[in-house]
Design a protein around this motif. Structure first.
Motif, short mmCIF file in Angstrom:
data_model
loop_
_atom_site.label_atom_id
_atom_site.label_comp_id
_atom_site.label_asym_id
_atom_site.label_seq_id
_atom_site.Cartn_x
_atom_site.Cartn_y
_atom_site.Cartn_z
N ILE A 105 0.83 -1.20 0.00
CA ILE A 105 0.00 0.00 0.00
C ILE A 105 0.87 1.26 0.00
N ASP A 106 0.47 2.22 -0.81
CA ASP A 106 1.14 3.52 -0.87
C ASP A 106 0.56 4.39 0.25
N TRP A 107 1.18 4.30 1.42
CA TRP A 107 0.61 4.95 2.59
C TRP A 107 0.67 6.47 2.52
N GLU A 108 1.63 7.02 1.80
CA GLU A 108 1.68 8.47 1.64
C GLU A 108 0.45 8.97 0.89
N THR A 109 0.06 8.22 -0.13
CA THR A 109 -1.13 8.61 -0.88
C THR A 109 -2.38 8.42 -0.04
N VAL A 110 -2.45 7.32 0.72
CA VAL A 110 -3.58 7.11 1.63
C VAL A 110 -3.67 8.28 2.61
N ARG A 111 -2.53 8.66 3.16
CA ARG A 111 -2.49 9.78 4.11
C ARG A 111 -2.99 11.06 3.44
N GLY A 112 -2.56 11.29 2.22
CA GLY A 112 -2.98 12.50 1.50
C GLY A 112 -4.47 12.53 1.23
N VAL A 113 -5.03 11.39 0.85
CA VAL A 113 -6.47 11.31 0.58
C VAL A 113 -7.26 11.54 1.87
N LEU A 114 -6.86 10.90 2.95
CA LEU A 114 -7.58 11.05 4.22
C LEU A 114 -7.53 12.48 4.74
N HIS A 115 -6.35 13.09 4.70
CA HIS A 115 -6.25 14.48 5.17
C HIS A 115 -7.01 15.42 4.24
N GLY A 116 -7.01 15.11 2.94
CA GLY A 116 -7.78 15.92 2.01
C GLY A 116 -9.27 15.84 2.30
N TYR A 117 -9.73 14.64 2.65
CA TYR A 117 -11.14 14.46 2.99
C TYR A 117 -11.48 15.21 4.27
N LEU A 118 -10.59 15.14 5.25
CA LEU A 118 -10.84 15.87 6.49
C LEU A 118 -10.83 17.38 6.26
N ASP A 119 -9.96 17.85 5.38
CA ASP A 119 -9.96 19.28 5.03
C ASP A 119 -11.33 19.69 4.47
N ALA A 120 -11.96 18.75 3.77
CA ALA A 120 -13.23 19.05 3.11
C ALA A 120 -14.41 19.06 4.07
N ILE A 121 -14.40 18.18 5.07
CA ILE A 121 -15.61 18.02 5.89
C ILE A 121 -15.52 18.61 7.29
N GLN A 232 -5.41 13.58 -8.62
CA GLN A 232 -4.17 12.85 -8.88
C GLN A 232 -3.93 11.79 -7.81
N LYS A 233 -4.27 12.12 -6.57
CA LYS A 233 -4.13 11.15 -5.48
C LYS A 233 -5.09 9.98 -5.66
N TYR A 234 -6.33 10.26 -6.08
CA TYR A 234 -7.29 9.17 -6.30
C TYR A 234 -6.76 8.21 -7.37
N VAL A 235 -6.26 8.78 -8.45
CA VAL A 235 -5.75 7.94 -9.55
C VAL A 235 -4.58 7.10 -9.07
N LYS A 236 -3.70 7.72 -8.32
CA LYS A 236 -2.52 7.01 -7.83
C LYS A 236 -2.92 5.88 -6.88
N LEU A 237 -3.91 6.13 -6.03
CA LEU A 237 -4.35 5.12 -5.07
C LEU A 237 -5.06 3.97 -5.80
N ILE A 238 -5.87 4.30 -6.79
CA ILE A 238 -6.54 3.25 -7.58
C ILE A 238 -5.51 2.35 -8.25
N GLU A 239 -4.49 2.96 -8.83
CA GLU A 239 -3.45 2.18 -9.50
C GLU A 239 -2.70 1.31 -8.50
N ASN A 240 -2.46 1.85 -7.31
CA ASN A 240 -1.75 1.10 -6.28
C ASN A 240 -2.55 -0.11 -5.82
N VAL A 241 -3.85 0.09 -5.54
CA VAL A 241 -4.70 -1.00 -5.09
C VAL A 241 -4.95 -2.00 -6.22
N TRP A 242 -5.08 -1.49 -7.44
CA TRP A 242 -5.31 -2.35 -8.59
C TRP A 242 -4.20 -3.39 -8.72
N SER A 243 -2.96 -2.93 -8.60
CA SER A 243 -1.82 -3.84 -8.74
C SER A 243 -1.75 -4.86 -7.62
N LEU A 244 -2.49 -4.60 -6.55
CA LEU A 244 -2.53 -5.55 -5.44
C LEU A 244 -3.51 -6.68 -5.70
#
Length: 294
Positions: A105-121, A232-244
């Motif tokens: 798992i690309d944890w940096e991207t996961v971290r970025g997505v989660l913090h981005g979501y928290l910034d939003a809500i 860009q983070k969503y795309v990167k995370l999808i690609e990361n999980v896809w390869s898993l």
């Protein structure tokens, strides 16, 4: 080594400020005290509205805790990466799969997505508590599904987009010989046709705005979740999980993600439809309030 890893995990949370350091214990106590009633209420629910209320009451508490203790996200990711596998040792279970997933798992991207979501809500916008707003937003969504299930032909029901919904269900079936990129793009496009028929219909714009785009919190969240950086983070995370989970290389999901998140900005999403003006007025109202306060 295991002792050291446990010390590292403990340190992840102990360095958090105030009561945030006790978040794991508080969470476990909350689950212990509230899970039985929540499960009972869930099983007894007779409508989507009742089901969503049970779920959202719990989810809102989780998000509110994370909003107040943003460091919990990083601490949790640190704990996962430093987990010594004690549960696997005690149960005699092989941990190979767990380690493979954690290391992949690309944890940096996961971290970025989660913090981005928290910034939003998180926080407030125009004097409103945004988490409370999103609770109401989800409850309106539950009413939408109740209307659909009960066959109500209205703006807040999929019955209005019956043909588009049928096309979407058909798109979910993967036909032999169709590559995965075309398959996924087909699903996204079919879904967006539904959204266009409901969100952008000239006779539904006002009602949809009042139910789902009624607060500056919603506008802010839509904008923050659909920035180029977040996409860009969503795309990167999808690609990361896809390869898993798949042997074939992940298809380029950039256009599909762009298309999906376009509806998060309904004024531009609806284009020339009269409904666009309804959402644009809300945008201008929120922008004016923000400019006045700034």
């Amino acid at each position: 080594k295991q002792w050291y890893q446990r010390r590292v995990r403990a340190a992840q949370f102990s360095t958090l400020e105030g009561s945030c350091s006790n978040t794991p214990c508080q969470t476990i106590r909350y689950i212990r005290d509230n899970a039985p009633k929540a499960m009972s209420d869930f099983m007894a629910a007779e409508s989507y509205e009742e089901i969503f209320k049970v779920i959202m009451d719990q989810v809102e508490r989780v998000w509110r805790s994370l909003c107040e203790c943003r460091g919990v996200v990083d601490a949790t990711i640190g704990c996962v990466n430093n987990y010594d596998g004690l549960a696997f040792i005690l149960s005699g279970t092989d941990r190979t799969t767990f380690d493979a997933v954690v290391n992949h798992i690309d944890w940096e991207t996961v971290r970025g997505v989660l913090h981005g979501y928290l910034d939003a809500i998180c926080g407030e916008e125009d004097g409103e508590d945004c988490l409370s707003v999103f609770h109401e937003w989800q409850m309106n969504g539950a009413k939408f599904w109740d209307n659909t299930y009960n066959g109500v032909d209205s703006c807040t029901s999929l019955v209005k987009a019956e043909e588009a919904t049928g096309a979407y269900l058909k798109a979910l079936v993967h036909e032999e010989g169709v590559d995965y990129k075309s398959y996924i793009y087909g699903i996204v496009e079919a879904h967006m046709k539904i959204e266009e028929e409901i969100i952008c219909a000239a006779d539904c714009g006002q009602e949809m705005q009042e139910n789902f785009y009624f607060s500056c919190c919603v506008k802010r969240a839509g904008e923050r979740l659909s920035t180029e950086s977040m996409k860009q983070k969503y795309v990167k995370l999808i690609e990361n999980v896809w390869s898993l989970v798949a042997e074939n290389p992940a298809p380029d999901m950039t256009e599909a993600v762009d298309r999906y998140f376009s509806m998060f900005r309904p004024a531009s999403f609806c284009g020339d439809s009269p409904a666009s003006d309804v959402y644009a007025r809300m945008d201008k109202q929120c922008d004016a309030i923000k400019a006045y306060r700034d």
